[in-house]
Design a protein around this motif. Structure first.
Motif, PDB file in Angstrom:
ATOM      1  N   LYS A   9      54.059  22.848  91.222  1.00  0.00           N
ATOM      2  CA  LYS A   9      53.760  22.002  90.343  1.00  0.00           C
ATOM      3  C   LYS A   9      52.273  21.849  90.035  1.00  0.00           C
ATOM      4  O   LYS A   9      51.217  21.750  90.968  1.00  0.00           O
ATOM      5  CB  LYS A   9      54.104  20.431  90.196  1.00  0.00           C
ATOM      6  N   ILE A  10      51.811  22.392  88.822  1.00  0.00           N
ATOM      7  CA  ILE A  10      50.344  22.303  88.587  1.00  0.00           C
ATOM      8  C   ILE A  10      50.127  21.592  87.509  1.00  0.00           C
ATOM      9  O   ILE A  10      50.603  21.785  86.488  1.00  0.00           O
ATOM     10  CB  ILE A  10      49.722  23.896  88.631  1.00  0.00           C
ATOM     11  N   TYR A  11      49.139  20.746  87.531  1.00  0.00           N
ATOM     12  CA  TYR A  11      48.647  19.901  86.376  1.00  0.00           C
ATOM     13  C   TYR A  11      47.265  20.417  85.672  1.00  0.00           C
ATOM     14  O   TYR A  11      46.639  20.960  86.307  1.00  0.00           O
ATOM     15  CB  TYR A  11      48.194  18.475  87.069  1.00  0.00           C
ATOM     16  N   ILE A  12      47.593  20.451  84.223  1.00  0.00           N
ATOM     17  CA  ILE A  12      46.496  21.072  83.501  1.00  0.00           C
ATOM     18  C   ILE A  12      45.379  20.055  82.959  1.00  0.00           C
ATOM     19  O   ILE A  12      45.957  19.080  82.429  1.00  0.00           O
ATOM     20  CB  ILE A  12      47.116  21.826  82.324  1.00  0.00           C
ATOM     21  N   SER A  13      44.233  20.245  83.494  1.00  0.00           N
ATOM     22  CA  SER A  13      43.400  19.062  83.142  1.00  0.00           C
ATOM     23  C   SER A  13      42.096  19.820  82.220  1.00  0.00           C
ATOM     24  O   SER A  13      41.444  20.841  82.614  1.00  0.00           O
ATOM     25  CB  SER A  13      42.661  18.585  84.319  1.00  0.00           C
ATOM     26  N   GLY A  14      41.731  18.941  81.218  1.00  0.00           N
ATOM     27  CA  GLY A  14      40.758  19.608  80.366  1.00  0.00           C
ATOM     28  C   GLY A  14      40.304  18.686  79.361  1.00  0.00           C
ATOM     29  O   GLY A  14      41.127  17.649  79.031  1.00  0.00           O
ATOM     30  N   PRO A  15      39.425  19.128  78.391  1.00  0.00           N
ATOM     31  CA  PRO A  15      39.082  17.982  77.554  1.00  0.00           C
ATOM     32  C   PRO A  15      39.953  17.904  76.281  1.00  0.00           C
ATOM     33  O   PRO A  15      40.667  18.911  75.840  1.00  0.00           O
ATOM     34  CB  PRO A  15      37.690  18.555  77.001  1.00  0.00           C
ATOM     35  N   ILE A  16      40.181  16.677  75.893  1.00  0.00           N
ATOM     36  CA  ILE A  16      40.904  16.383  74.546  1.00  0.00           C
ATOM     37  C   ILE A  16      40.209  15.591  73.718  1.00  0.00           C
ATOM     38  O   ILE A  16      40.199  16.051  72.554  1.00  0.00           O
ATOM     39  CB  ILE A  16      42.429  15.958  75.170  1.00  0.00           C
ATOM     40  N   THR A  17      39.928  14.305  74.272  1.00  0.00           N
ATOM     41  CA  THR A  17      39.336  13.513  73.262  1.00  0.00           C
ATOM     42  C   THR A  17      38.067  14.187  72.671  1.00  0.00           C
ATOM     43  O   THR A  17      37.391  14.769  73.499  1.00  0.00           O
ATOM     44  CB  THR A  17      38.624  12.264  74.143  1.00  0.00           C
ATOM     45  N   TYR A  48      44.879  22.549  87.684  1.00  0.00           N
ATOM     46  CA  TYR A  48      43.967  23.658  86.872  1.00  0.00           C
ATOM     47  C   TYR A  48      43.095  23.078  85.843  1.00  0.00           C
ATOM     48  O   TYR A  48      43.597  22.456  85.054  1.00  0.00           O
ATOM     49  CB  TYR A  48      45.177  24.271  86.061  1.00  0.00           C
ATOM     50  N   MET A  49      41.913  23.577  86.118  1.00  0.00           N
ATOM     51  CA  MET A  49      40.685  22.977  85.357  1.00  0.00           C
ATOM     52  C   MET A  49      40.454  23.855  84.169  1.00  0.00           C
ATOM     53  O   MET A  49      39.760  24.927  84.528  1.00  0.00           O
ATOM     54  CB  MET A  49      39.508  22.565  86.263  1.00  0.00           C
ATOM     55  N   LEU A  50      40.468  23.467  83.198  1.00  0.00           N
ATOM     56  CA  LEU A  50      40.133  24.255  81.713  1.00  0.00           C
ATOM     57  C   LEU A  50      38.585  24.271  81.717  1.00  0.00           C
ATOM     58  O   LEU A  50      37.852  23.064  81.925  1.00  0.00           O
ATOM     59  CB  LEU A  50      40.661  23.586  80.581  1.00  0.00           C
ATOM     60  N   LYS A  51      38.072  25.421  80.996  1.00  0.00           N
ATOM     61  CA  LYS A  51      36.577  25.421  80.917  1.00  0.00           C
ATOM     62  C   LYS A  51      36.035  24.133  80.067  1.00  0.00           C
ATOM     63  O   LYS A  51      36.966  23.779  79.221  1.00  0.00           O
ATOM     64  CB  LYS A  51      36.274  26.724  80.084  1.00  0.00           C
ATOM     65  N   GLY A  52      34.959  23.331  80.488  1.00  0.00           N
ATOM     66  CA  GLY A  52      34.581  22.275  79.997  1.00  0.00           C
ATOM     67  C   GLY A  52      34.927  21.153  80.178  1.00  0.00           C
ATOM     68  O   GLY A  52      34.723  19.928  79.847  1.00  0.00           O
ATOM     69  N   TRP A  53      35.941  21.238  81.263  1.00  0.00           N
ATOM     70  CA  TRP A  53      36.139  19.837  81.932  1.00  0.00           C
ATOM     71  C   TRP A  53      35.241  19.008  82.632  1.00  0.00           C
ATOM     72  O   TRP A  53      35.196  17.702  82.351  1.00  0.00           O
ATOM     73  CB  TRP A  53      37.277  20.132  83.125  1.00  0.00           C
ATOM     74  N   GLU A  54      34.052  19.601  82.785  1.00  0.00           N
ATOM     75  CA  GLU A  54      32.906  18.852  83.112  1.00  0.00           C
ATOM     76  C   GLU A  54      32.293  17.752  82.343  1.00  0.00           C
ATOM     77  O   GLU A  54      31.787  16.754  82.497  1.00  0.00           O
ATOM     78  CB  GLU A  54      31.611  19.458  83.589  1.00  0.00           C
ATOM     79  N   ASN A  55      32.589  18.095  80.872  1.00  0.00           N
ATOM     80  CA  ASN A  55      32.248  17.068  79.929  1.00  0.00           C
ATOM     81  C   ASN A  55      33.350  16.258  79.250  1.00  0.00           C
ATOM     82  O   ASN A  55      33.086  15.526  78.262  1.00  0.00           O
ATOM     83  CB  ASN A  55      31.948  18.135  78.672  1.00  0.00           C
ATOM     84  N   SER A  56      34.325  16.005  80.198  1.00  0.00           N
ATOM     85  CA  SER A  56      35.570  15.261  79.620  1.00  0.00           C
ATOM     86  C   SER A  56      35.660  14.177  80.784  1.00  0.00           C
ATOM     87  O   SER A  56      35.862  14.511  82.051  1.00  0.00           O
ATOM     88  CB  SER A  56      36.819  16.008  79.685  1.00  0.00           C
ATOM     89  N   LYS A  57      35.410  12.834  80.371  1.00  0.00           N
ATOM     90  CA  LYS A  57      35.629  11.666  81.245  1.00  0.00           C
ATOM     91  C   LYS A  57      36.911  11.563  82.091  1.00  0.00           C
ATOM     92  O   LYS A  57      37.248  11.566  83.191  1.00  0.00           O
ATOM     93  CB  LYS A  57      35.407  10.449  80.601  1.00  0.00           C
ATOM     94  N   GLY A  58      38.008  12.006  81.189  1.00  0.00           N
ATOM     95  CA  GLY A  58      39.244  12.056  81.869  1.00  0.00           C
ATOM     96  C   GLY A  58      39.531  13.117  82.829  1.00  0.00           C
ATOM     97  O   GLY A  58      40.115  13.101  83.688  1.00  0.00           O
ATOM     98  N   ALA A  59      38.960  14.171  82.239  1.00  0.00           N
ATOM     99  CA  ALA A  59      39.363  15.310  83.618  1.00  0.00           C
ATOM    100  C   ALA A  59      38.260  15.190  84.761  1.00  0.00           C
ATOM    101  O   ALA A  59      38.770  15.650  85.816  1.00  0.00           O
ATOM    102  CB  ALA A  59      38.699  16.585  82.719  1.00  0.00           C
ATOM    103  N   ARG A  60      37.031  14.667  84.602  1.00  0.00           N
ATOM    104  CA  ARG A  60      36.496  14.331  85.723  1.00  0.00           C
ATOM    105  C   ARG A  60      37.056  13.385  86.595  1.00  0.00           C
ATOM    106  O   ARG A  60      37.050  13.388  87.888  1.00  0.00           O
ATOM    107  CB  ARG A  60      34.889  13.744  85.287  1.00  0.00           C
ATOM    108  N   ILE A  61      38.070  12.452  85.998  1.00  0.00           N
ATOM    109  CA  ILE A  61      38.449  11.169  86.720  1.00  0.00           C
ATOM    110  C   ILE A  61      39.773  12.231  87.464  1.00  0.00           C
ATOM    111  O   ILE A  61      39.873  11.839  88.688  1.00  0.00           O
ATOM    112  CB  ILE A  61      39.133  10.346  85.891  1.00  0.00           C
ATOM    113  N   GLU A  62      40.456  13.021  86.784  1.00  0.00           N
ATOM    114  CA  GLU A  62      41.524  13.759  87.445  1.00  0.00           C
ATOM    115  C   GLU A  62      41.098  14.613  88.470  1.00  0.00           C
ATOM    116  O   GLU A  62      41.850  14.975  89.526  1.00  0.00           O
ATOM    117  CB  GLU A  62      42.086  14.624  86.390  1.00  0.00           C
ATOM    118  N   PHE A  63      39.849  15.207  88.345  1.00  0.00           N
ATOM    119  CA  PHE A  63      39.384  16.067  89.301  1.00  0.00           C
ATOM    120  C   PHE A  63      38.833  15.342  90.485  1.00  0.00           C
ATOM    121  O   PHE A  63      39.352  15.544  91.753  1.00  0.00           O
ATOM    122  CB  PHE A  63      38.041  16.927  88.868  1.00  0.00           C
TER     123      PHE A  63
END
Length: 98
Positions: free
Chosen positions: A4-12, A69-84
């Protein structure tokens, strides 16, 4: 058994249709690569549910996975940084989109 792999990246801050398509494309690619992808765009909550409810549900889904799996731009997403940070603390396998 598939990993199982979780997809993380910017949404908001992005058009919902664009984010939905981007996550679906990655979900399909990861599935073809032999993973069992977990797409937070399909977390079971209404799209207009409060942000904190989405984050709580997404973190719950993340705990069921062995990889993220960290999508490009994850560093700019508060939620993705929390998930990371959660993935790092759990010593999960982390894959970055190229």
């Amino acid at each position: 058994m598939k990993n199982k792999i979780y997809i993380s990246g910017p949404i908001t801050g992005h058009p919902i249709e664009q984010a939905t398509q981007r996550f679906a494309k990655i979900e399909n690619a990861l599935s073809l690569a032999g993973f069992d992808p977990i797409n937070p765009m399909n977390n079971g909550l209404p799209i207009d549910a409060p942000y904190n409810e989405h984050m709580l549900r997404d973190l719950e889904l993340l705990t069921e996975c062995g990889s993220i799996y960290m999508l490009k731009g994850w560093e700019n997403s508060k939620g993705a940084r929390i998930e990371f940070a959660e993935a790092v603390s759990r010593k999960m396998n982390i894959i970055f989109e190229k």
